[in-house]
Scaffold this motif. Structure first.
Motif, PDB file in Angstrom:
ATOM      1  N   LYS A 112      49.063  34.357  40.459  1.00  0.00           N
ATOM      2  CA  LYS A 112      48.530  34.149  39.110  1.00  0.00           C
ATOM      3  C   LYS A 112      49.641  34.220  38.051  1.00  0.00           C
ATOM      4  O   LYS A 112      49.746  33.325  37.210  1.00  0.00           O
ATOM      5  CB  LYS A 112      47.445  35.192  38.787  1.00  0.00           C
ATOM      6  N   TYR A 136      35.578  42.443  42.421  1.00  0.00           N
ATOM      7  CA  TYR A 136      36.105  43.704  42.968  1.00  0.00           C
ATOM      8  C   TYR A 136      35.072  44.826  42.913  1.00  0.00           C
ATOM      9  O   TYR A 136      34.832  45.499  43.915  1.00  0.00           O
ATOM     10  CB  TYR A 136      37.379  44.132  42.225  1.00  0.00           C
ATOM     11  N   GLU A 175      42.263  33.853  38.190  1.00  0.00           N
ATOM     12  CA  GLU A 175      41.586  34.842  39.018  1.00  0.00           C
ATOM     13  C   GLU A 175      41.968  34.660  40.484  1.00  0.00           C
ATOM     14  O   GLU A 175      42.603  33.675  40.861  1.00  0.00           O
ATOM     15  CB  GLU A 175      40.057  34.681  38.861  1.00  0.00           C
ATOM     16  N   VAL A 220      36.141  40.603  48.378  1.00  0.00           N
ATOM     17  CA  VAL A 220      36.632  40.080  47.093  1.00  0.00           C
ATOM     18  C   VAL A 220      36.680  38.550  47.157  1.00  0.00           C
ATOM     19  O   VAL A 220      36.179  37.856  46.261  1.00  0.00           O
ATOM     20  CB  VAL A 220      38.037  40.642  46.761  1.00  0.00           C
ATOM     21  N   ARG A 224      43.575  37.615  35.050  1.00  0.00           N
ATOM     22  CA  ARG A 224      42.326  38.347  35.369  1.00  0.00           C
ATOM     23  C   ARG A 224      41.478  38.571  34.120  1.00  0.00           C
ATOM     24  O   ARG A 224      41.991  38.800  33.032  1.00  0.00           O
ATOM     25  CB  ARG A 224      42.582  39.705  36.040  1.00  0.00           C
ATOM     26  N   ASP A 272      35.625  37.952  35.790  1.00  0.00           N
ATOM     27  CA  ASP A 272      35.312  37.626  37.186  1.00  0.00           C
ATOM     28  C   ASP A 272      35.941  38.621  38.158  1.00  0.00           C
ATOM     29  O   ASP A 272      35.432  38.811  39.265  1.00  0.00           O
ATOM     30  CB  ASP A 272      35.774  36.202  37.527  1.00  0.00           C
ATOM     31  N   SER A 273      37.053  39.242  37.744  1.00  0.00           N
ATOM     32  CA  SER A 273      37.644  40.267  38.622  1.00  0.00           C
ATOM     33  C   SER A 273      36.665  41.419  38.818  1.00  0.00           C
ATOM     34  O   SER A 273      36.557  41.967  39.915  1.00  0.00           O
ATOM     35  CB  SER A 273      38.945  40.802  38.020  1.00  0.00           C
ATOM     36  N   THR A 274      35.964  41.780  37.754  1.00  0.00           N
ATOM     37  CA  THR A 274      34.997  42.877  37.880  1.00  0.00           C
ATOM     38  C   THR A 274      33.835  42.466  38.779  1.00  0.00           C
ATOM     39  O   THR A 274      33.353  43.242  39.613  1.00  0.00           O
ATOM     40  CB  THR A 274      34.491  43.293  36.484  1.00  0.00           C
ATOM     41  N   GLU A 281      44.652  39.504  45.724  1.00  0.00           N
ATOM     42  CA  GLU A 281      46.027  40.000  45.546  1.00  0.00           C
ATOM     43  C   GLU A 281      47.043  38.931  45.956  1.00  0.00           C
ATOM     44  O   GLU A 281      46.840  38.219  46.939  1.00  0.00           O
ATOM     45  CB  GLU A 281      46.268  41.236  46.432  1.00  0.00           C
ATOM     46  N   TYR A 315      34.583  35.703  44.937  1.00  0.00           N
ATOM     47  CA  TYR A 315      35.109  34.582  44.144  1.00  0.00           C
ATOM     48  C   TYR A 315      34.502  33.250  44.590  1.00  0.00           C
ATOM     49  O   TYR A 315      34.220  32.378  43.749  1.00  0.00           O
ATOM     50  CB  TYR A 315      36.635  34.524  44.240  1.00  0.00           C
TER      51      TYR A 315
END
Ligand code: T5A
Length: 224
Positions: free
Chosen positions: A24, A111, A17, A177, A103, A106-108, A20, A181
């Motif tokens: 990753k 973001y 995660e 973002v 991803r 946790d991305s949801t 940008e 995290y």
């Protein structure tokens, strides 16, 4: 999606995660090679996407002309994730493969939740509906200042192709973002480990190798 076939035993689920351009995809390749040295087959996959239907939804989500609001994105990401979990991730884990996913949920949270201002309770409710018990064994969060990560992503993309719907968001969005995290890592320290991605590629790979060797009792590569 790519897959290797050697090894056996119980599969593990590792997600990568971060913001940008954190590296990753690059680091997943290093980890897959390390796992192979330890005799563990791995399946590399990504979100949004991973399954054929998930990849179709990815096209909608990243289209800069679609102009989707955060709630629409949330629902599409969760629908794509559900399909990915059911069609690909669970069968691979059940078959003993290690799943390395670029991803995941946790991305949801970061973001659409932290940066998109959607209520965290709603995000978590839809997350549970999408993933059920399929929670990562380990989540590696590649932490990088958004300015640096976006510059890397821009360089890789080149000047002639357009930024996707998320890369095109303003710097304040990408700072939220990152804060999202940081909050996830603080709330779930057993599952999540932050790795400093603002260092040379090999140094990041070494940190992740050591972390996984320790966490999963793997053999470190001989020193060259
Ligand atoms: N999204 C996704 C949501 O909003 N909600 C969700 O629930 C989900 C699942 C997906 C977008 O969707 C959003 C987040 C994203 O904006 P994507 O096209 O899949 O977009 O792209 P990202 O996941 O953001 O990944 P990137 O392609 O931007 O970057 P990576 O994979 O983190 O980085 P990588 O490895 O491709 O490296 C980028 C460049 O940097 C170089 C690489 O060579 C490459 O050129 N690099 C380094 N350079 C210097 N030092 C290092 N240590 C480097 N490591 C790599």
């Amino acid at each position: 999606m790519s897959s290797t076939t050697a090894g056996g035993g119980r599969g593990r689920f590792i997600t990568f995660e971060g913001g940008e351009g954190g590296g990753k995809s690059t680091q997943i390749r290093h980890l897959a090679a390390f796992l192979m040295q330890n005799g563990h087959a791995s399946l590399t996959t990504r979100e949004p996407g991973g399954s054929p239907t998930g990849e179709k939804i990815r096209g909608l989500l990243l289209d800069p002309d679609a102009n989707l609001d955060a709630m629409t994105q949330l629902m599409l990401f969760c629908a794509a994730r559900r399909d990915h979990v059911v069609q690909l991730i669970r069968p691979a884990l059940a078959g003993g493969q290690w799943v390395l996913c670029d991803r995941f949920a946790d991305s949801t949270r970061a973001y659409q939740g932290a940066a998109g201002h959607i209520d965290a309770g709603l995000v978590r409710t839809l997350e549970r509906a999408a993933i059920g018990e399929t929670v990562p064994d380990l989540t590696i969060i590649l932490d990088i200042p958004p300015e640096t990560g976006l510059a890397r992503a821009n360089r890789r993309r080149g000047e002639n192709s357009a930024a996707d719907a998320f890369e095109a968001s303003d710097l304040a969005f990408h700072r939220r973002v990152r804060d999202g995290y940081l909050a996830i890592a603080a709330a779930e320290p057993d599952r999540c480990v932050m790795v400093d991605a603002n260092q040379e590629e090999g140094a990041v790979a070494d940190a992740i190798t050591k972390l996984c060797a320790h966490r999963f009792s793997l053999r470190m590569p001989p020193r060259s």
